[in-house]
Motif scaffolding. Structure first.
Motif, PDB file in Angstrom:
ATOM      1  N   VAL A 298       0.855  -1.194   0.000  1.00 17.53           N
ATOM      2  CA  VAL A 298       0.000   0.000   0.000  1.00 17.53           C
ATOM      3  C   VAL A 298       0.887   1.239   0.000  1.00 17.53           C
ATOM      4  O   VAL A 298       1.832   1.335   0.782  1.00 17.53           O
ATOM      5  N   SER A 299       0.565   2.192  -0.872  1.00 20.04           N
ATOM      6  CA  SER A 299       1.415   3.374  -1.002  1.00 20.04           C
ATOM      7  C   SER A 299       0.588   4.623  -1.188  1.00 20.04           C
ATOM      8  O   SER A 299      -0.573   4.582  -1.622  1.00 20.04           O
ATOM      9  N   LEU A 300       1.194   5.758  -0.871  1.00 17.64           N
ATOM     10  CA  LEU A 300       0.647   7.080  -1.141  1.00 17.64           C
ATOM     11  C   LEU A 300       1.521   7.710  -2.215  1.00 17.64           C
ATOM     12  O   LEU A 300       2.744   7.806  -2.041  1.00 17.64           O
ATOM     13  N   GLY A 301       0.905   8.110  -3.328  1.00 17.81           N
ATOM     14  CA  GLY A 301       1.679   8.595  -4.461  1.00 17.81           C
ATOM     15  C   GLY A 301       1.405  10.044  -4.789  1.00 17.81           C
ATOM     16  O   GLY A 301       0.319  10.577  -4.533  1.00 17.81           O
ATOM     17  N   PHE A 302       2.423  10.697  -5.377  1.00 14.44           N
ATOM     18  CA  PHE A 302       2.313  12.096  -5.801  1.00 14.44           C
ATOM     19  C   PHE A 302       3.027  12.245  -7.131  1.00 14.44           C
ATOM     20  O   PHE A 302       4.119  11.695  -7.332  1.00 14.44           O
ATOM     21  N   GLU A 303       2.398  12.983  -8.043  1.00 15.82           N
ATOM     22  CA  GLU A 303       3.000  13.256  -9.349  1.00 15.82           C
ATOM     23  C   GLU A 303       2.860  14.738  -9.664  1.00 15.82           C
ATOM     24  O   GLU A 303       1.825  15.348  -9.370  1.00 15.82           O
ATOM     25  N   LEU A 304       3.889  15.307 -10.260  1.00 17.30           N
ATOM     26  CA  LEU A 304       3.864  16.691 -10.719  1.00 17.30           C
ATOM     27  C   LEU A 304       4.544  16.737 -12.085  1.00 17.30           C
ATOM     28  O   LEU A 304       5.736  16.411 -12.201  1.00 17.30           O
ATOM     29  N   THR A 305       3.782  17.110 -13.116  1.00 20.83           N
ATOM     30  CA  THR A 305       4.320  17.115 -14.473  1.00 20.83           C
ATOM     31  C   THR A 305       3.906  18.386 -15.205  1.00 20.83           C
ATOM     32  O   THR A 305       3.012  19.120 -14.773  1.00 20.83           O
ATOM     33  N   CYS A 306       4.556  18.603 -16.330  1.00 27.66           N
ATOM     34  CA  CYS A 306       4.202  19.686 -17.252  1.00 27.66           C
ATOM     35  C   CYS A 306       3.571  19.050 -18.494  1.00 27.66           C
ATOM     36  O   CYS A 306       4.182  18.194 -19.135  1.00 27.66           O
ATOM     37  N   ALA A 323      -5.272  33.157 -24.636  1.00 22.44           N
ATOM     38  CA  ALA A 323      -3.961  32.796 -25.175  1.00 22.44           C
ATOM     39  C   ALA A 323      -3.951  31.293 -25.465  1.00 22.44           C
ATOM     40  O   ALA A 323      -4.688  30.521 -24.838  1.00 22.44           O
ATOM     41  N   PRO A 324      -3.157  30.839 -26.424  1.00 23.40           N
ATOM     42  CA  PRO A 324      -3.097  29.399 -26.695  1.00 23.40           C
ATOM     43  C   PRO A 324      -2.712  28.610 -25.437  1.00 23.40           C
ATOM     44  O   PRO A 324      -1.848  29.033 -24.667  1.00 23.40           O
ATOM     45  N   LEU A 325      -3.374  27.488 -25.238  1.00 19.95           N
ATOM     46  CA  LEU A 325      -3.073  26.646 -24.086  1.00 19.95           C
ATOM     47  C   LEU A 325      -1.809  25.842 -24.406  1.00 19.95           C
ATOM     48  O   LEU A 325      -1.861  24.774 -25.024  1.00 19.95           O
ATOM     49  N   ILE A 326      -0.661  26.381 -23.999  1.00 20.76           N
ATOM     50  CA  ILE A 326       0.624  25.770 -24.374  1.00 20.76           C
ATOM     51  C   ILE A 326       1.092  24.789 -23.309  1.00 20.76           C
ATOM     52  O   ILE A 326       1.220  23.590 -23.544  1.00 20.76           O
ATOM     53  N   ALA A 327       1.372  25.275 -22.105  1.00 18.99           N
ATOM     54  CA  ALA A 327       1.911  24.434 -21.034  1.00 18.99           C
ATOM     55  C   ALA A 327       0.958  24.453 -19.850  1.00 18.99           C
ATOM     56  O   ALA A 327       0.471  25.515 -19.448  1.00 18.99           O
ATOM     57  N   GLN A 328       0.692  23.286 -19.291  1.00 14.87           N
ATOM     58  CA  GLN A 328      -0.202  23.157 -18.159  1.00 14.87           C
ATOM     59  C   GLN A 328       0.493  22.371 -17.048  1.00 14.87           C
ATOM     60  O   GLN A 328       1.265  21.453 -17.328  1.00 14.87           O
ATOM     61  N   SER A 329       0.193  22.728 -15.813  1.00 15.69           N
ATOM     62  CA  SER A 329       0.748  22.004 -14.664  1.00 15.69           C
ATOM     63  C   SER A 329      -0.245  20.933 -14.228  1.00 15.69           C
ATOM     64  O   SER A 329      -1.421  21.233 -13.983  1.00 15.69           O
ATOM     65  N   LEU A 330       0.237  19.705 -14.153  1.00 19.19           N
ATOM     66  CA  LEU A 330      -0.608  18.566 -13.796  1.00 19.19           C
ATOM     67  C   LEU A 330      -0.112  17.970 -12.486  1.00 19.19           C
ATOM     68  O   LEU A 330       1.051  17.578 -12.366  1.00 19.19           O
ATOM     69  N   GLY A 331      -0.993  17.926 -11.492  1.00 12.87           N
ATOM     70  CA  GLY A 331      -0.639  17.346 -10.192  1.00 12.87           C
ATOM     71  C   GLY A 331      -1.616  16.258  -9.816  1.00 12.87           C
ATOM     72  O   GLY A 331      -2.822  16.369 -10.069  1.00 12.87           O
ATOM     73  N   ALA A 332      -1.123  15.173  -9.213  1.00 13.68           N
ATOM     74  CA  ALA A 332      -1.977  14.044  -8.836  1.00 13.68           C
ATOM     75  C   ALA A 332      -1.563  13.537  -7.464  1.00 13.68           C
ATOM     76  O   ALA A 332      -0.373  13.453  -7.146  1.00 13.68           O
ATOM     77  N   LEU A 333      -2.567  13.191  -6.664  1.00  8.57           N
ATOM     78  CA  LEU A 333      -2.361  12.581  -5.355  1.00  8.57           C
ATOM     79  C   LEU A 333      -3.224  11.330  -5.321  1.00  8.57           C
ATOM     80  O   LEU A 333      -4.423  11.397  -5.618  1.00  8.57           O
TER      81      LEU A 333
END
Length: 339
Positions: A298-306, A323-333
């Motif tokens: 069992v684990s607790l996970g975290f992700e942070l990506t562009c 403005a054009p949607l170029i770069a977005q910050s994606l975070g997951a728990l």
């Protein structure tokens, strides 16, 4: 010639890769080069043990394969926790696999038929690794060897050895929350579910499904556009953390490619008329993944990506354009279960 070329390629890779100062060693006896099958199996066995974060010490081949007592003595001299020797039996169609395990004080000898196909060396190497793992299963986590057993290491087995003996689960399922932040439209949040397959100690291949994500919007002079988002990404991640038993971290970089869906619904004032449009885009992301295993499975996970999109979407309300949607910050728990 093809089999010999593969053997030479494996050995050249072992020599070319920089050696790390791993604490846990395994002694492996090098068969005579004239026995191409066993020699290739030796190379594959060494590569597999190094992938398990062990340092492989090669013992030069002699006129005859070493006996169990000699193998144990060589392992002690090399400060190795185990030793493995591959030799061909008298019939010529089977291999003798001798394993000296200094963690449990056990010596195991098995005769295995050699597959005549090109996969024979690989299958022999895999069976040798499985036999070593099975030998180590006798001791539990952190348990010291019995005092009346001769030839064992005095201290409890190292975390790397314990983790190898337990054969970590291959599949990992997780679920949790996802946040996607894009400067022109703000943040959207929703649920996510994911899974990955552990290829080896370092590489994982998986899938992430996120959405629907609500909360993002683009405002213009005549109203606003409510934005709903979904995404599906194929992921590859690498674990850079050292092997460990008990509670531990696994972390490293990740890459993903897949599809992104955006649905924009207009909420405008008269005389404007709201419309709803949805489009699919190619998506790719890169970032960091980390998981803390507070229980073995069992684990607790975290992700942070562009996250980036192609083509770059633009949202319009009346004459206002985002403005054009170029770069977005994606975070997951997420909370994960391995099996």
């Amino acid at each position: 010639m093809g089999q010999r070329a593969r053997t030479l390629l494996v050995l050249l890779l072992l020599l070319a890769c920089p050696r790390l100062a791993w604490a846990q060693r395994v002694l492996v006896v090098r068969p005579p080069p004239r026995d191409a099958t066993l020699f290739e199996a030796f190379g594959r066995l060494s590569a597999e043990l190094e992938l398990q974060s062990f340092e492989v010490i090669a013992l030069g081949s002699a006129a005859r394969p070493p006996g169990a007592e000699e193998l144990e003595r060589k392992a002690q001299e090399s400060e190795a926790f185990a030793a493995v020797a591959l030799s061909r039996d008298g019939s010529g169609t089977a291999a003798e696999v001798c394993i000296v395990d200094r963690v449990t004080g056990k010596t195991t000898t098995r005769r295995l038929l050699i597959d005549p196909s090109s996969d024979g060396p690989m299958l022999l190497a895999v069976r040798a690794v499985d036999l070593l793992r099975a030998s180590l299963l006798e001791l539990g986590s952190g348990e010291a060897p019995a005092r009346d057993v001769l030839g064992v290491e005095a201290q409890p087995p190292a975390p790397e050895v314990l983790r190898f003996s337990q054969k970590p689960p291959r599949f990992h399922l997780r679920t949790g929350g996802l946040v996607l932040f894009t400067p022109p439209i703000g943040g959207g949040a929703g649920a996510q579910i994911g899974a990955h397959y552990r290829v080896d100690e370092s590489l994982r291949l998986g899938l992430l499904l996120g959405g629907p994500l609500f909360g993002a919007e683009f405002r213009g002079g005549g109203g606003a556009a409510q934005v709903r988002q979904e995404l599906a990404l194929l992921r590859a991640s690498w674990n850079l953390a050292p092997a460990a038993a008990g509670p531990h971290w696994e972390w490293g970089p990740l890459l993903g490619i897949g599809a992104y869906h955006l649905q924009a619904t207009g909420d405008v004032t008269l005389p404007l008329v709201g419309r709803s449009e949805g489009f699919f885009f190619f998506a790719a992301d890169v970032g960091l993944s980390a998981q803390f295993f507070f229980l073995p499975s069992v684990s607790l996970g975290f992700e942070l990506t562009c996250l980036t999109l192609l083509p770059r979407p633009v949202i319009a309300v009346d004459e206002a354009r985002s403005a054009p949607l170029i770069a977005q910050s994606l975070g997951a728990l997420s909370l994960g279960v391995a099996f």
